[in-house]
Design a protein around this motif. Sequence first.
Motif, PDB file in Angstrom:
ATOM      1  N   SER C  49       0.834  -1.209   0.000  1.00 29.66           N
ATOM      2  CA  SER C  49       0.000   0.000   0.000  1.00 29.66           C
ATOM      3  C   SER C  49       0.857   1.243   0.000  1.00 29.66           C
ATOM      4  O   SER C  49       0.555   2.232  -0.688  1.00 29.66           O
ATOM      5  CB  SER C  49      -0.899   0.030   1.232  1.00 29.66           C
ATOM      6  N   ILE C  50       1.925   1.197   0.788  1.00 32.51           N
ATOM      7  CA  ILE C  50       2.778   2.385   0.850  1.00 32.51           C
ATOM      8  C   ILE C  50       3.433   2.622  -0.509  1.00 32.51           C
ATOM      9  O   ILE C  50       3.523   3.757  -0.990  1.00 32.51           O
ATOM     10  CB  ILE C  50       3.828   2.222   1.967  1.00 32.51           C
ATOM     11  N   LYS C  51       3.805   1.527  -1.145  1.00 31.29           N
ATOM     12  CA  LYS C  51       4.379   1.638  -2.495  1.00 31.29           C
ATOM     13  C   LYS C  51       3.369   2.289  -3.445  1.00 31.29           C
ATOM     14  O   LYS C  51       3.695   3.204  -4.205  1.00 31.29           O
ATOM     15  CB  LYS C  51       4.770   0.232  -2.957  1.00 31.29           C
ATOM     16  N   ILE C  52       2.122   1.803  -3.371  1.00 31.69           N
ATOM     17  CA  ILE C  52       1.085   2.389  -4.230  1.00 31.69           C
ATOM     18  C   ILE C  52       0.901   3.856  -3.920  1.00 31.69           C
ATOM     19  O   ILE C  52       0.825   4.707  -4.820  1.00 31.69           O
ATOM     20  CB  ILE C  52      -0.248   1.617  -4.052  1.00 31.69           C
ATOM     21  N   ALA C  53       0.864   4.168  -2.634  1.00 32.29           N
ATOM     22  CA  ALA C  53       0.661   5.563  -2.243  1.00 32.29           C
ATOM     23  C   ALA C  53       1.794   6.418  -2.767  1.00 32.29           C
ATOM     24  O   ALA C  53       1.579   7.529  -3.282  1.00 32.29           O
ATOM     25  CB  ALA C  53       0.575   5.656  -0.725  1.00 32.29           C
ATOM     26  N   PHE C  54       3.016   5.886  -2.652  1.00 37.02           N
ATOM     27  CA  PHE C  54       4.173   6.642  -3.122  1.00 37.02           C
ATOM     28  C   PHE C  54       4.043   6.925  -4.618  1.00 37.02           C
ATOM     29  O   PHE C  54       4.161   8.068  -5.072  1.00 37.02           O
ATOM     30  CB  PHE C  54       5.434   5.831  -2.834  1.00 37.02           C
ATOM     31  N   ASP C  55       3.755   5.854  -5.388  1.00 42.25           N
ATOM     32  CA  ASP C  55       3.607   6.033  -6.831  1.00 42.25           C
ATOM     33  C   ASP C  55       2.469   6.985  -7.156  1.00 42.25           C
ATOM     34  O   ASP C  55       2.571   7.823  -8.043  1.00 42.25           O
ATOM     35  CB  ASP C  55       3.317   4.681  -7.507  1.00 42.25           C
ATOM     36  N   PHE C  56       1.393   6.815  -6.418  1.00 39.88           N
ATOM     37  CA  PHE C  56       0.183   7.586  -6.749  1.00 39.88           C
ATOM     38  C   PHE C  56       0.403   9.070  -6.510  1.00 39.88           C
ATOM     39  O   PHE C  56       0.061   9.901  -7.342  1.00 39.88           O
ATOM     40  CB  PHE C  56      -0.985   7.077  -5.910  1.00 39.88           C
ATOM     41  N   ILE C  84     -17.399  -5.709  -9.188  1.00 36.16           N
ATOM     42  CA  ILE C  84     -16.408  -5.769  -8.126  1.00 36.16           C
ATOM     43  C   ILE C  84     -15.141  -5.185  -8.716  1.00 36.16           C
ATOM     44  O   ILE C  84     -14.727  -5.573  -9.810  1.00 36.16           O
ATOM     45  CB  ILE C  84     -16.149  -7.224  -7.695  1.00 36.16           C
ATOM     46  N   GLY C  85     -14.557  -4.234  -8.042  1.00 35.07           N
ATOM     47  CA  GLY C  85     -13.373  -3.633  -8.623  1.00 35.07           C
ATOM     48  C   GLY C  85     -12.528  -2.946  -7.581  1.00 35.07           C
ATOM     49  O   GLY C  85     -12.725  -3.115  -6.367  1.00 35.07           O
ATOM     50  N   CYS C  86     -11.586  -2.181  -8.076  1.00 34.34           N
ATOM     51  CA  CYS C  86     -10.677  -1.480  -7.183  1.00 34.34           C
ATOM     52  C   CYS C  86     -10.512  -0.068  -7.711  1.00 34.34           C
ATOM     53  O   CYS C  86     -10.005   0.141  -8.813  1.00 34.34           O
ATOM     54  CB  CYS C  86      -9.349  -2.201  -7.122  1.00 34.34           C
ATOM     55  N   LEU C  87     -10.977   0.889  -6.944  1.00 31.10           N
ATOM     56  CA  LEU C  87     -10.893   2.285  -7.344  1.00 31.10           C
ATOM     57  C   LEU C  87      -9.822   2.944  -6.494  1.00 31.10           C
ATOM     58  O   LEU C  87      -9.903   2.936  -5.273  1.00 31.10           O
ATOM     59  CB  LEU C  87     -12.247   2.963  -7.122  1.00 31.10           C
ATOM     60  N   LEU C  88      -8.809   3.484  -7.156  1.00 29.62           N
ATOM     61  CA  LEU C  88      -7.753   4.163  -6.412  1.00 29.62           C
ATOM     62  C   LEU C  88      -7.877   5.655  -6.658  1.00 29.62           C
ATOM     63  O   LEU C  88      -7.820   6.117  -7.792  1.00 29.62           O
ATOM     64  CB  LEU C  88      -6.379   3.677  -6.874  1.00 29.62           C
ATOM     65  N   ASP C  89      -8.092   6.394  -5.596  1.00 30.18           N
ATOM     66  CA  ASP C  89      -8.050   7.838  -5.687  1.00 30.18           C
ATOM     67  C   ASP C  89      -7.437   8.312  -4.374  1.00 30.18           C
ATOM     68  O   ASP C  89      -7.118   7.481  -3.516  1.00 30.18           O
ATOM     69  CB  ASP C  89      -9.444   8.405  -5.974  1.00 30.18           C
ATOM     70  N   PRO C  90      -7.199   9.596  -4.206  1.00 31.44           N
ATOM     71  CA  PRO C  90      -6.456   9.997  -2.997  1.00 31.44           C
ATOM     72  C   PRO C  90      -7.010   9.401  -1.711  1.00 31.44           C
ATOM     73  O   PRO C  90      -6.244   8.902  -0.895  1.00 31.44           O
ATOM     74  CB  PRO C  90      -6.586  11.519  -3.018  1.00 31.44           C
TER      75      PRO C  90
END
Lengths: 478, 102, 646
Positions: C49-56, C84-90
């Motif tokens: 998650s931290i990796k994703i947050a960093f990239d995001f 069913i999915g995965c939504l990534l936003d801030p």
Amino acid sequence: MNFLYPDMLILILAIGVLAVDLILPQDEESNAPFLMSWLGLASIAVILITQTPPPGDYMVGFGTYTINGISTIMKLLFTLACLFSILLSKSYFTAGGNLRGKMNRHSEFMALMIFCTFGMYTVASAGDMISLFVGIELSTIPLYILSSFYKDDRSSTEAAIKYIVMGSVSTAIGLFGFSFIYGAVGYVGFEDITNFVVNNPRDPFIWIGFILILSSLGFKLGLAPFHMWAPDVYQGAPTPVTTFLSVGSKSVAVTALMLLIYGPLSAIHQETNTLLIVLACLSMVIGNLGAMRQKELRRFMAYSSIAQAGYILVGFLGKGEFAQSSIIFYLFVFMFTNVCTFFIFSIIGQKRTESFSSLRGLSKEKPMLAALLMMCMFSLAGIPPFAGFTGKFILFASAAKEGYYWMVLVGALNSTVSLYYYLLIIKEAYINKPDENQPPLHLNTLQKINLSILGTGVVLIGLIPIFYNRVSELVNLS
Amino acid sequence: MTLSNCLILACMLFFVGIYGVMTRRNLIGVLMSVELMLNAANINFIAFAYFKAADSVAGSIFVIMIISVAACEMAVGLAIIVTMYRKHKEMDISRLGGLQDE
Amino acid sequence: MSDVYSYSWLILVAPFIAFLVNSLWLGKKNWKAAAGLSTFAMAGSAVYSIKIAFDFFTQLPAQKHIIAWQYNWLEFNDTLTAKIGCLLDPISVMMLVVITVIATMVNIYSIGYMKDDPSAGRFFGTLSLFCFSMLGLVVATNLIQIYVFWELVGVSSYLLIGFWYTKPSAVAASKKAFIVTRFADAFFLLGIIITGYVLKTFDFIDINSLQAADSMNHIVSVGFLTVNVLTVSTILIFIGGWGKSAMFPLHIWLPDAMEGPTPVSSIIHSATMVVAGIFLTARLFTIFSFSFVTLDIIAAVGCFTALFAAVIACTQSDIKRILAFSTLSQLGYMMFSLGVTHDISGDEGINILGFQASMFHVFTHAFFKCMLFLMAGAVIHAVHTNDIWKMGGLRKKMPFTYWSTLAACLAIGGIPPLSGFWSKDEILLASFLSGHNIIGSIGLIVGGLTAFYMFRLFFVTFHGELKESGQHAHEDKWMTTPIVLLAIPTIGIGWIAKSYFLGSFTPLGHIAQIESPHHLTWLPIVASIMGVSGLIIAWVLYGKGNYKTATALSEKFGKSYTVIKNKFYIDEIYLHITHKIIFDKVAAPIKWFDSNIVDGFMNFVGWVLHLFGKLVRFSQNGQIQLYIGTMFLGFFLIYFIYKVAA
């Protein structure tokens, strides 16, 4: 012709199971009827699963017997209900299989179950009022006999008497209704009635007839205020019969109601909904209230089923294929969950009374059984991700589509209330300390296999879209 | 004799049946009252078939079906009642209160 | 799309596998292995998650949201599909980090906390399920998915709160939590269904748009009521969050939920469950913002809960209950912050500062609240009582815990420069900027109250004389490590993260925003003064529990005795004002109202239901002829309804 194979096979199977009793030496321990019936039913189920009927209606005998997508899927439901009830009944024919005693004459028992299933087939395929009536009767009369199968047990006989007296009264009411519809239309075929109702939506005979039939079907479906037989009969009848009663008999009534409401009476659907709303609300409320302080498990399930019938009726408020597939899908969900619950109860009932106190400490004794029971209760209460949630959601969605938002709220609030008493069961199983004096429970391989199939169903039916898509595909065919 | 006469007769018979079902104490009597209700439906069918219906054969067939199904039902009913009487010596409907909510 | 995002399902799958393995197999064999598996699964998710947050956040996508993956689940008809999915936003990325980090800490802590519990294996399995459901909730792409995971959070919290099922109070509490939140969910479900039918979609991206708001914004009459669809459906959905986030009067389940094991309380209060309601409101913020009525309700409910809970917290003596009410109060902050985003004077668009501040507070609050609960668990573990008056003087015995708790109390009290100060300041700023002066002032007062009751807890627990119960207190290394680790974000994360929150946190979808000055110079000063004065009052009343020093002083400086006496006299005045007037006249009645009227109403509903249940069972008397009579009555009832309707 090959679309009629399941119907023919089940009739042959019933007669065969009876005949086995004559051919074989009088040996009560013989496994032959049991093997024959479950293998037969399983293969019929396989045929029904693989079979896809042609689009439209496939008529036999001048339209009295129709085969279409809906009838095929309903037949599958009936077959599975019968199959699992028969598998459940196995231990009741072995000595020590149940606290209430050992049942005898199992080929008769199984033949009656299968005859009853044939009656249900007839309802699903009915093309006119005569076959509908005969089907309903054929699916009910064996159940009267089956509920009295513990001849020496007073409560079983008492349940049978209550059932048959009230059942025949409801039959008479329904017939009176049929006669009025016949009087108004002059024909018995559904197509003729459809045409008549489109032209005369306010004909008083049609309405009186419909109300009488609704009362009669309400009895079979266990709708309040026609529900009062259910708790007593569910409690008195042997558990395999109760299982079949709660799932099969209810589904038959739903099928019949669906045949009428989405068939001949679809022109007055808007008006009939008013009546259905009242019955649905009453059933949900009375079922939920009655279930609250029960001590006997089958009685508890009776009230729970009354409430479930109310939820099913909410689905009837919707229109068209979506509503029908939502109802049928919910029946499947209900079948898996209820049968699974009764299976667990029957295992409890081997050594103990089927009451709340017997569940005490189940989580310590048989953790998997307790976990399964919890899953079933959550499914009945409509909690995701179990099948009960998906089923209820689609039911409510079909009502909401026609703007019955209030009913959705009533249904959702009622399922909150129901959570209260379903949690009571979980509480007994998980929280209360086991009773040291209770005899230990044992599961044989057959029960383990069945429970794992049913448990898988309870989880997966709601999660994997194949099941719903298949139901909706078959409904759209007809 | 007109259609309405027959319908009134059927209705009366139906309500007599209801009355019997709700007041008779003897189980056999209750079953007989149910039979009255079924016959009310039969009269209805016959009357409609005779006076009104386009497809009068269907009504007659329906009646025959009802008679045979009712016979089955009564046979089963009597068998259960006989079991009740022989095993538990009970014929009174008001004393069948063993199954109830406490 | 980069692979980092498309493999984001791993974050969900890891705890789920831990749940399956632990609850089906490993949990019973070897609880240590089960604990290890759960912890590693969570830690792995946290790293990812931290990796994703960093990239995001370093390469913010243009749309500010990414659908990492999505599958069709159920197709109701051509237009309506559940996915069913995965939504990534801030906000979902932020929640992923918070949940996984907090859950990892709680897992580590639980190794120490649960070591003597015979069913620890089951605990770790269920904890993993809880995290899985919360993770599924935050990445949901649509209403159906969020509802499914929402209920799953309810189920797993039921299992966890009632974990010690031999305790009747725990069982009652878990049941209460489950039923109260599900009551709210009934409305939520209706809201979902209405939204689905009006908009023909369940997807957040489609719902959070101007077009959606336009197509919902019309008046219909339902029976005798005339309502606006947008308002009604947003309120219905918000009621779901109302229950889950335990806003007044549905807060009754939260203080009771303390009956569960402390790690569970910790995770419920910081990163999962209660935050779900805030998250839901934030997730649908754009559509909510088109209905000012809904925003006003959100603001009012949040503000009232903040004040109400803070006042009650001052009267409690159970350490976990104080923290529970403090959570309620802080949730109130987050909630009203979302509500005060529209300008009070009129239709001038939306100031998303409130939204950002709310999310910021979710973020900072998670760390210090988690740590406070872990501290409470450690203290309870050490002294075997929940009553703060039976504690005292634990400073020497538990030094690491002491200093970490000090940081957390300073943070929650809003003392600069700790993390809580920054987020709380933004919330207050948002209220004052949009003209919600009353709410802002209440927020300031609640800030003072918060500092007061937190330091009351702090001084009574850690200062003063060492009581009987604390003689054998010690620190467990498994339990202390996460507490100390959490102290780091508690102290430092506020001013580091502030720029990210104010820079890149925007709600899903487009909103007509207004720009406003980001400063009110007096506000941080006043807020700090409120916090510090709360601290000082607590110090004066409870901080001098070290009576030895006081007596020694009075003997040494005999002549000054009167002075000390005089000071004591001032204390008496303080005591009189606080205890006699504020506690007895204000707080006590509110507490009474809470425990008698609000709870009493719920009990009354239960009683009525039971009464009717009795009626149903009474009529079921076994008499066939009564049953048949009811059938005929039923028939005539339907006939009558038909006649009336026709």
